[in-house]
Design an enzyme around this catalytic site. Sequence first.
Site, PDB file in Angstrom:
ATOM      1  N   ASP A   6     -15.874  -4.713 -22.928  1.00  0.00           N
ATOM      2  CA  ASP A   6     -16.850  -4.204 -23.494  1.00  0.00           C
ATOM      3  C   ASP A   6     -17.101  -4.984 -25.067  1.00  0.00           C
ATOM      4  O   ASP A   6     -17.494  -5.106 -26.275  1.00  0.00           O
ATOM      5  CB  ASP A   6     -17.420  -2.829 -23.584  1.00  0.00           C
ATOM      6  CG  ASP A   6     -18.130  -2.270 -23.134  1.00  0.00           C
ATOM      7  OD1 ASP A   6     -18.728  -3.008 -22.299  1.00  0.00           O
ATOM      8  OD2 ASP A   6     -18.142  -1.076 -22.893  1.00  0.00           O
TER       9      ASP A   6
ATOM     10  N   ARG B  42     -12.318   2.072 -24.965  1.00  0.00           N
ATOM     11  CA  ARG B  42     -13.034   1.086 -25.988  1.00  0.00           C
ATOM     12  C   ARG B  42     -12.437   1.370 -27.346  1.00  0.00           C
ATOM     13  O   ARG B  42     -12.105   0.955 -28.079  1.00  0.00           O
ATOM     14  CB  ARG B  42     -14.027   1.283 -26.899  1.00  0.00           C
ATOM     15  CG  ARG B  42     -15.559   1.048 -25.301  1.00  0.00           C
ATOM     16  CD  ARG B  42     -16.698   0.149 -26.048  1.00  0.00           C
ATOM     17  NE  ARG B  42     -16.351  -1.092 -26.552  1.00  0.00           N
ATOM     18  CZ  ARG B  42     -17.727  -1.312 -27.292  1.00  0.00           C
ATOM     19  NH1 ARG B  42     -18.639  -0.516 -27.284  1.00  0.00           N
ATOM     20  NH2 ARG B  42     -17.425  -2.252 -28.434  1.00  0.00           N
TER      21      ARG B  42
ATOM     22  N   ARG C  61     -23.362   8.250 -30.260  1.00  0.00           N
ATOM     23  CA  ARG C  61     -21.961   8.205 -30.559  1.00  0.00           C
ATOM     24  C   ARG C  61     -20.933   8.713 -31.736  1.00  0.00           C
ATOM     25  O   ARG C  61     -20.342   9.600 -31.981  1.00  0.00           O
ATOM     26  CB  ARG C  61     -21.487   6.508 -30.396  1.00  0.00           C
ATOM     27  CG  ARG C  61     -22.789   6.211 -28.586  1.00  0.00           C
ATOM     28  CD  ARG C  61     -21.109   6.483 -27.986  1.00  0.00           C
ATOM     29  NE  ARG C  61     -21.083   5.737 -26.332  1.00  0.00           N
ATOM     30  CZ  ARG C  61     -20.992   4.860 -25.658  1.00  0.00           C
ATOM     31  NH1 ARG C  61     -20.732   3.306 -26.989  1.00  0.00           N
ATOM     32  NH2 ARG C  61     -21.981   4.689 -25.145  1.00  0.00           N
TER      33      ARG C  61
ATOM     34  N   HIS D   6     -27.298   4.193 -29.426  1.00  0.00           N
ATOM     35  CA  HIS D   6     -26.515   3.525 -31.090  1.00  0.00           C
ATOM     36  C   HIS D   6     -28.048   3.530 -31.470  1.00  0.00           C
ATOM     37  O   HIS D   6     -29.223   3.100 -31.421  1.00  0.00           O
ATOM     38  CB  HIS D   6     -25.920   2.310 -30.531  1.00  0.00           C
ATOM     39  CG  HIS D   6     -24.798   2.514 -30.315  1.00  0.00           C
ATOM     40  ND1 HIS D   6     -24.016   1.927 -28.779  1.00  0.00           N
ATOM     41  CD2 HIS D   6     -24.188   3.672 -30.666  1.00  0.00           C
ATOM     42  CE1 HIS D   6     -22.787   1.712 -29.316  1.00  0.00           C
ATOM     43  NE2 HIS D   6     -21.807   2.751 -30.037  1.00  0.00           N
TER      44      HIS D   6
ATOM     45  N   CYS E 244     -25.879  -5.773 -30.627  1.00  0.00           N
ATOM     46  CA  CYS E 244     -24.840  -5.733 -30.372  1.00  0.00           C
ATOM     47  C   CYS E 244     -23.548  -6.653 -30.211  1.00  0.00           C
ATOM     48  O   CYS E 244     -22.115  -6.493 -30.099  1.00  0.00           O
ATOM     49  CB  CYS E 244     -24.544  -5.110 -28.854  1.00  0.00           C
ATOM     50  SG  CYS E 244     -25.583  -3.995 -28.383  1.00  0.00           S
TER      51      CYS E 244
HETATM   52  N1  ARG Z   1     -21.015  -0.661 -22.900  1.00  0.00           N
HETATM   53  C1  ARG Z   1     -20.586  -1.004 -24.185  1.00  0.00           C
HETATM   54  C2  ARG Z   1     -20.627   0.985 -24.672  1.00  0.00           C
HETATM   55  O1  ARG Z   1     -21.623   1.698 -24.206  1.00  0.00           O
HETATM   56  C3  ARG Z   1     -21.762  -0.911 -24.754  1.00  0.00           C
HETATM   57  C4  ARG Z   1     -21.664  -1.305 -26.724  1.00  0.00           C
HETATM   58  C5  ARG Z   1     -23.213  -1.807 -27.051  1.00  0.00           C
HETATM   59  N2  ARG Z   1     -23.183  -1.999 -28.177  1.00  0.00           N
HETATM   60  C6  ARG Z   1     -24.082  -2.333 -29.577  1.00  0.00           C
HETATM   61  N3  ARG Z   1     -23.928  -2.128 -30.835  1.00  0.00           N
HETATM   62  N4  ARG Z   1     -25.206  -1.441 -29.161  1.00  0.00           N
HETATM   63  O2  ARG Z   1     -20.209   1.172 -25.481  1.00  0.00           O
END
Ligand code: ARG
Length: 277
Positions: A73, A98, A147, A176, A270
Amino acid sequence: MVTVNQQRVLRKRTYLMCSPERFAVEYAINPWMDVATPVDAELAVRQWDGLRRTLVDLGHEVHLLTPEPGLPDMVFAANGAFMVDGTVYGARYKHEQRAAEAGLHRAFYEAHGWRFIAPGETNEGEGDFAYLPEAHGGLILAGHGFRTELPAHAEAQEALGRPVVSLHLVDPRFYHLDVALASIDDGNVAYYPGAFSAASQQVLAQLFPDAVLADDADALAFGLNLVSDGANVVLNGAATRLAGRLKAAGYTPVPVELSELKKGGGSVKCCVAELRL
Ligand code: ARG
C-alpha cells in the site's frame, strides 16, 4: 509561478508520490479491497505515471519515495504524514500491515532537514487531515471514525499550531477524510455530505457555504479523492458530474484514469502527499 485561470489562481505545489511497482491487494483493511480480485501492477504503474506526469506538466514539483517489498500500500503516499508551514506531523497507522510505512516517510522528511514531530496517537496523515491556509487564517480539517483517532486531532493542533476542526466519518466506504472531502483551493472544499454525521454536516455547511457538493455516484467513483492546485483539479475520470460542477465554479477539471488503484481503496489524492514548505 502564478497564472490566472478564469477567476481561479494556481499556486505551485510540491508533492510526494511513491510508484506502485509493488502494489497488490494482499489483505483487506477497507471495504474496497478484495484479495480475490486480481491486480495488474504494470497497468497500475502506467496509470500512476500518468498522474505523476500530469502534475509535473501542470508545473508542480514531485518528490518520489522508493517502494519497499512487503508494503503493497506504499503507493498511497498521502497517509505517511501531514505537513503544514514546514512542520511535519508523522503518521501512526491503524493497521499493522502498513505500520512500517511511517518510518520510511519519517526518514524522507528528516533527510530533507524538515522539522518532524513523532505522533503518539493513531493517525493516517493526509488521509484524514486537510489544510485550508485561507479559511479563518489557516484551518485544519480532520476526520475520525475509522482510521485516525480523535486524540490525534488535538495532538496535531499542538504540533502544528493551527485550529483543528474534527469531522465524524460514519460510512465505512468513506473510511478516510480524503475520500469524502478535498480542498479545491486555499479557502474552499468539495465534499460528500452523506459520509459525515449530521452534526459534522452542519459544521461543514457553516464553515463552507460555497462548497462544491458531490453526489453519491461521484463520491463512490472516488471523485473527491482529488488534487487541486487552486485552478486545476486532477480527479478520477469517472466522476463526470463533479467535474461539471467544478467547471461551473471556475476550476479546470483534469481527469485521470486510476482503475487499478481503486482496487486498493484509493485514487488521485491517496497517491499524493502535499509538502507545505
Ligand atoms: N489500502 C489502503 C488502506 O486501506 C488505501 C489507502 C488510501 N489512502 C487514502 N489516503 N485514502 O489503507
